[in-house]
Motif scaffolding. Structure first.
Motif, mmCIF file in Angstrom:
data_model
loop_
_atom_site.group_PDB
_atom_site.id
_atom_site.type_symbol
_atom_site.label_atom_id
_atom_site.label_comp_id
_atom_site.label_asym_id
_atom_site.label_seq_id
_atom_site.Cartn_x
_atom_site.Cartn_y
_atom_site.Cartn_z
ATOM 1 N N VAL A 13 37.557 42.026 42.831
ATOM 2 C CA VAL A 13 38.396 43.036 42.946
ATOM 3 C C VAL A 13 38.342 44.455 41.747
ATOM 4 O O VAL A 13 38.741 43.662 40.343
ATOM 5 C CB VAL A 13 39.760 42.904 43.339
ATOM 6 N N TRP A 14 38.167 45.702 41.441
ATOM 7 C CA TRP A 14 38.067 45.661 39.962
ATOM 8 C C TRP A 14 38.415 47.388 40.645
ATOM 9 O O TRP A 14 38.676 48.008 41.653
ATOM 10 C CB TRP A 14 36.943 45.766 39.309
ATOM 11 N N ILE A 15 39.423 47.984 39.671
ATOM 12 C CA ILE A 15 39.963 49.392 39.922
ATOM 13 C C ILE A 15 39.157 50.276 39.031
ATOM 14 O O ILE A 15 38.554 50.416 37.908
ATOM 15 C CB ILE A 15 41.277 49.572 39.461
ATOM 16 N N GLY A 24 38.910 45.331 35.472
ATOM 17 C CA GLY A 24 38.918 44.357 36.392
ATOM 18 C C GLY A 24 39.339 42.963 36.020
ATOM 19 O O GLY A 24 40.690 43.213 34.495
ATOM 20 N N ILE A 25 38.774 41.743 36.203
ATOM 21 C CA ILE A 25 39.196 40.604 35.392
ATOM 22 C C ILE A 25 39.131 39.976 34.722
ATOM 23 O O ILE A 25 40.529 39.744 33.515
ATOM 24 C CB ILE A 25 39.423 39.586 36.816
ATOM 25 N N PHE A 95 47.611 45.068 39.303
ATOM 26 C CA PHE A 95 46.275 44.402 39.371
ATOM 27 C C PHE A 95 46.462 43.137 40.268
ATOM 28 O O PHE A 95 45.932 42.933 40.978
ATOM 29 C CB PHE A 95 45.067 43.735 38.063
ATOM 30 N N TYR A 96 47.235 42.391 39.505
ATOM 31 C CA TYR A 96 47.313 40.639 40.345
ATOM 32 C C TYR A 96 48.198 40.979 41.779
ATOM 33 O O TYR A 96 47.870 40.593 42.561
ATOM 34 C CB TYR A 96 47.949 40.009 39.444
ATOM 35 N N GLU A 97 48.623 41.947 41.662
ATOM 36 C CA GLU A 97 49.762 42.898 43.072
ATOM 37 C C GLU A 97 48.568 42.762 43.931
ATOM 38 O O GLU A 97 48.802 42.429 45.168
ATOM 39 C CB GLU A 97 50.776 43.004 42.920
ATOM 40 N N VAL A 98 47.781 43.694 43.488
ATOM 41 C CA VAL A 98 46.958 44.595 44.364
ATOM 42 C C VAL A 98 45.475 43.061 44.943
ATOM 43 O O VAL A 98 45.344 43.014 45.957
ATOM 44 C CB VAL A 98 46.038 45.594 43.596
ATOM 45 N N GLU A 99 45.075 43.083 44.465
ATOM 46 C CA GLU A 99 44.718 41.319 44.495
ATOM 47 C C GLU A 99 45.288 40.696 45.376
ATOM 48 O O GLU A 99 44.182 40.496 45.836
ATOM 49 C CB GLU A 99 43.686 40.881 42.357
#
Length: 115
Positions: A13-15, A24-25, A95-99
């Motif tokens: 995942v990246w935004i 991204g991560i 980010f972690y929630e979406v991932e």
């Protein structure tokens, strides 16, 4: 003929933002290391990354975010440093929630894979 093959779905995942990949991560790890070490220099060392590259990533994130994610602290007796802003802390959490939601979805879909 029955097969016991197991398939998995891998997700990265990246935004994105108009100018391309935004978060991204790798950038999340950089933000977390800045939070942990209190400095861009130490965060870069921790990741075996050149300071210049880390600084450029921070500047780019700050410029492209709605409000800066990292704040530089001016040097004094103990030297300068950096800390995450509220927006920076929120960026990590979001980010972690979406991932997690995307990976949970992929996990559910995986149970239906048969080829």
């Amino acid at each position: 003929m029955s097969s016991d093959k197991k398939y998995s779905i891998e997700v990265r995942v990246w935004i994105e933002e108009a100018a391309g990949p935004f978060l991204g991560i790798g950038k999340i790890w950089l933000l977390e290391n800045i939070q942990k070490t209190g400095s861009i220099t130490n965060a870069a060392k921790e990741m075996k990354m050149a300071y210049r590259q880390a600084w450029q990533l921070v500047e780019e994130m700050n410029r492209r975010a709605e409000s800066p994610l990292v704040e530089k602290l001016l040097g004094g007796k103990g030297g300068g440093g950096a800390k995450l802003t509220e927006a920076g802390e929120k960026a990590i959490a979001v980010f972690y929630e979406v991932e997690k939601r995307i990976k949970d979805f992929a996990q559910k879909e995986m149970q239906n894979l048969k080829f």
